[in-house]
Design a protein around this motif. Structure first.
Motif, PDB file in Angstrom:
ATOM      1  N   ASP A 165      -8.195   3.935 -11.452  1.00  0.00           N
ATOM      2  CA  ASP A 165      -9.531   4.226 -10.944  1.00  0.00           C
ATOM      3  C   ASP A 165      -9.454   5.302  -9.863  1.00  0.00           C
ATOM      4  OD1 ASP A 165     -12.369   3.727 -10.470  1.00  0.00           O
ATOM      5  OD2 ASP A 165     -11.679   2.822  -8.591  1.00  0.00           O
ATOM      6  N   PRO A 166     -10.235   6.378  -9.996  1.00  0.00           N
ATOM      7  CA  PRO A 166     -10.183   7.462  -9.017  1.00  0.00           C
ATOM      8  C   PRO A 166     -10.520   7.011  -7.595  1.00  0.00           C
ATOM      9  CG  PRO A 166     -11.393   8.164 -10.964  1.00  0.00           C
ATOM     10  CD  PRO A 166     -11.120   6.699 -11.119  1.00  0.00           C
ATOM     11  N   VAL A 167     -11.392   6.035  -7.456  1.00  0.00           N
ATOM     12  CA  VAL A 167     -11.717   5.528  -6.121  1.00  0.00           C
ATOM     13  C   VAL A 167     -10.494   4.842  -5.528  1.00  0.00           C
ATOM     14  CG1 VAL A 167     -13.143   3.877  -4.838  1.00  0.00           C
ATOM     15  CG2 VAL A 167     -14.187   5.317  -6.604  1.00  0.00           C
ATOM     16  N   ARG A 168      -9.817   4.027  -6.323  1.00  0.00           N
ATOM     17  CA  ARG A 168      -8.608   3.356  -5.839  1.00  0.00           C
ATOM     18  C   ARG A 168      -7.537   4.393  -5.489  1.00  0.00           C
ATOM     19  NH1 ARG A 168      -5.888   0.177  -9.991  1.00  0.00           N
ATOM     20  NH2 ARG A 168      -7.856  -0.896 -10.130  1.00  0.00           N
ATOM     21  N   ALA A 169      -7.369   5.401  -6.324  1.00  0.00           N
ATOM     22  CA  ALA A 169      -6.374   6.446  -6.056  1.00  0.00           C
ATOM     23  C   ALA A 169      -6.684   7.163  -4.745  1.00  0.00           C
ATOM     24  CB  ALA A 169      -6.329   7.440  -7.215  1.00  0.00           C
ATOM     25  N   THR A 170      -7.965   7.421  -4.501  1.00  0.00           N
ATOM     26  CA  THR A 170      -8.371   8.092  -3.262  1.00  0.00           C
ATOM     27  C   THR A 170      -8.132   7.197  -2.054  1.00  0.00           C
ATOM     28  OG1 THR A 170      -9.981   9.412  -4.477  1.00  0.00           O
ATOM     29  CG2 THR A 170     -10.289   9.233  -2.091  1.00  0.00           C
ATOM     30  N   ILE A 171      -8.431   5.919  -2.182  1.00  0.00           N
ATOM     31  CA  ILE A 171      -8.180   4.980  -1.081  1.00  0.00           C
ATOM     32  C   ILE A 171      -6.690   4.943  -0.752  1.00  0.00           C
ATOM     33  CG2 ILE A 171      -8.174   2.518  -0.467  1.00  0.00           C
ATOM     34  CD1 ILE A 171     -10.887   2.343  -2.034  1.00  0.00           C
ATOM     35  N   ILE A 172      -5.856   4.926  -1.780  1.00  0.00           N
ATOM     36  CA  ILE A 172      -4.400   4.923  -1.566  1.00  0.00           C
ATOM     37  C   ILE A 172      -3.974   6.193  -0.852  1.00  0.00           C
ATOM     38  CG2 ILE A 172      -2.150   4.974  -2.727  1.00  0.00           C
ATOM     39  CD1 ILE A 172      -3.521   3.221  -4.958  1.00  0.00           C
ATOM     40  N   GLN A 173      -4.481   7.340  -1.302  1.00  0.00           N
ATOM     41  CA  GLN A 173      -4.123   8.605  -0.660  1.00  0.00           C
ATOM     42  C   GLN A 173      -4.554   8.615   0.799  1.00  0.00           C
ATOM     43  OE1 GLN A 173      -6.416  12.084  -1.466  1.00  0.00           O
ATOM     44  NE2 GLN A 173      -4.842  13.456  -0.645  1.00  0.00           N
ATOM     45  N   LEU A 174      -5.778   8.202   1.061  1.00  0.00           N
ATOM     46  CA  LEU A 174      -6.270   8.212   2.440  1.00  0.00           C
ATOM     47  C   LEU A 174      -5.455   7.264   3.320  1.00  0.00           C
ATOM     48  CD1 LEU A 174     -10.113   8.338   1.786  1.00  0.00           C
ATOM     49  CD2 LEU A 174      -8.646  10.200   2.621  1.00  0.00           C
ATOM     50  N   ALA A 175      -5.059   6.129   2.773  1.00  0.00           N
ATOM     51  CA  ALA A 175      -4.258   5.173   3.549  1.00  0.00           C
ATOM     52  C   ALA A 175      -2.875   5.734   3.858  1.00  0.00           C
ATOM     53  CB  ALA A 175      -4.142   3.853   2.796  1.00  0.00           C
ATOM     54  N   ILE A 176      -2.206   6.308   2.876  1.00  0.00           N
ATOM     55  CA  ILE A 176      -0.843   6.817   3.119  1.00  0.00           C
ATOM     56  C   ILE A 176      -0.908   8.065   4.001  1.00  0.00           C
ATOM     57  CG2 ILE A 176      -0.511   8.281   1.068  1.00  0.00           C
ATOM     58  CD1 ILE A 176       2.056   5.882   2.671  1.00  0.00           C
ATOM     59  N   ASP A 177      -1.945   8.897   3.815  1.00  0.00           N
ATOM     60  CA  ASP A 177      -2.118  10.049   4.703  1.00  0.00           C
ATOM     61  C   ASP A 177      -2.364   9.580   6.139  1.00  0.00           C
ATOM     62  OD1 ASP A 177      -1.771  11.783   2.575  1.00  0.00           O
ATOM     63  OD2 ASP A 177      -3.883  12.384   2.460  1.00  0.00           O
ATOM     64  N   GLY A 178      -3.127   8.510   6.298  1.00  0.00           N
ATOM     65  CA  GLY A 178      -3.380   7.956   7.631  1.00  0.00           C
ATOM     66  C   GLY A 178      -2.117   7.429   8.277  1.00  0.00           C
ATOM     67  N   LEU A 179      -1.279   6.747   7.499  1.00  0.00           N
ATOM     68  CA  LEU A 179       0.002   6.259   8.020  1.00  0.00           C
ATOM     69  C   LEU A 179       0.873   7.440   8.430  1.00  0.00           C
ATOM     70  CD1 LEU A 179       1.973   3.916   8.578  1.00  0.00           C
ATOM     71  CD2 LEU A 179       2.704   4.103   6.190  1.00  0.00           C
ATOM     72  N   TRP A 180       0.916   8.470   7.576  1.00  0.00           N
ATOM     73  CA  TRP A 180       1.698   9.676   7.885  1.00  0.00           C
ATOM     74  C   TRP A 180       1.182  10.326   9.171  1.00  0.00           C
ATOM     75  CZ3 TRP A 180       0.123  14.758   8.364  1.00  0.00           C
ATOM     76  CH2 TRP A 180       1.146  15.709   8.423  1.00  0.00           C
ATOM     77  N   PHE A 181      -0.134  10.445   9.296  1.00  0.00           N
ATOM     78  CA  PHE A 181      -0.740  11.047  10.480  1.00  0.00           C
ATOM     79  C   PHE A 181      -0.374  10.251  11.731  1.00  0.00           C
ATOM     80  CE2 PHE A 181      -4.145  11.737  13.536  1.00  0.00           C
ATOM     81  CZ  PHE A 181      -4.309  13.111  13.506  1.00  0.00           C
ATOM     82  N   ALA A 182      -0.491   8.936  11.647  1.00  0.00           N
ATOM     83  CA  ALA A 182      -0.167   8.084  12.800  1.00  0.00           C
ATOM     84  C   ALA A 182       1.290   8.238  13.206  1.00  0.00           C
ATOM     85  CB  ALA A 182      -0.472   6.614  12.472  1.00  0.00           C
TER      86      ALA A 182
END
Length: 189
Positions: free
Chosen positions: A144-161
């Motif tokens: 699901d593209p929404v799930r894929a986007t949520i995963i990307q945003l979460a891992i990008d957020g972890l990387w940013f932190a």
């Protein structure tokens, strides 16, 4: 044949100059990144540096491009070594693992360059093309593209932190979060 040798030599010189620029930023600061400092660090003349990078912005753009290309290499490696090749979410799982493999040196360089990019956002234009391509691959990865986007945003957020040392997660919570993201990328609709 001669043209290929010259091209390889230029590429090697360009790479060495970018390595020297990285060292200047990491050892001193982004404010210390001058053409003279990079030429000295690389052991070349300023004219030799200017041949490859006509100004400081071009040098910074080269550093940013190299960071993206390094990430692309890691991303392809992670895609190729996926435990479930050819299954939905393979590209998303590769993105998560590649993001986690960011080297400490790359993280420090990104953090340092962020101040320059904040005042000159045009330097990020080449990154935006990669980001668009990554987003398209995420959205068409078979989950699901929404799930894929949520995963990307979460891992990008972890990387940013972790890059900016903001509220980093302690173990075992960090591992549990990453495992949950990878599991989400494994699930089929």
């Amino acid at each position: 044949m001669i043209g290929t040798k010259k091209s390889k030599a230029r590429s090697a010189t360009r790479h060495a100059l970018l390595q020297a620029a990285s060292q200047v930023v990491l050892d001193k600061s982004v404010e210390a990144l001058t053409l003279d400092a990079v030429a000295q660090q690389a052991g070349v003349s300023k004219g030799g540096l200017l041949y490859h990078f006509p100004n400081k912005d071009a040098l910074i753009a080269g550093l940013i491009e190299q960071l993206v290309l390094d990430f692309e290499t890691i991303l392809q490696e992670e895609f190729d070594r996926d435990a479930d090749p050819g299954t939905p979410g393979q590209w998303v799982r590769a993105y998560v693992r590649a993001t986690l493999r960011s080297h400490q040196q790359s993280l420090a360089l990104v953090a340092s360059l962020s101040t320059v990019v904040a005042t000159n956002p045009e330097l990020l234009q080449p990154v935006q093309a990669y980001e668009q391509r990554w987003r398209q691959k995420l959205e068409t990865s078979g989950i699901d593209p929404v799930r894929a986007t949520i995963i990307q945003l979460a891992i990008d957020g972890l990387w940013f932190a972790e890059t900016f040392r903001l509220g980093t997660l302690d173990e075992p919570l960090r591992t549990q979060v990453v495992d949950a993201l990878l599991a989400m990328a494994q699930e089929h609709d």
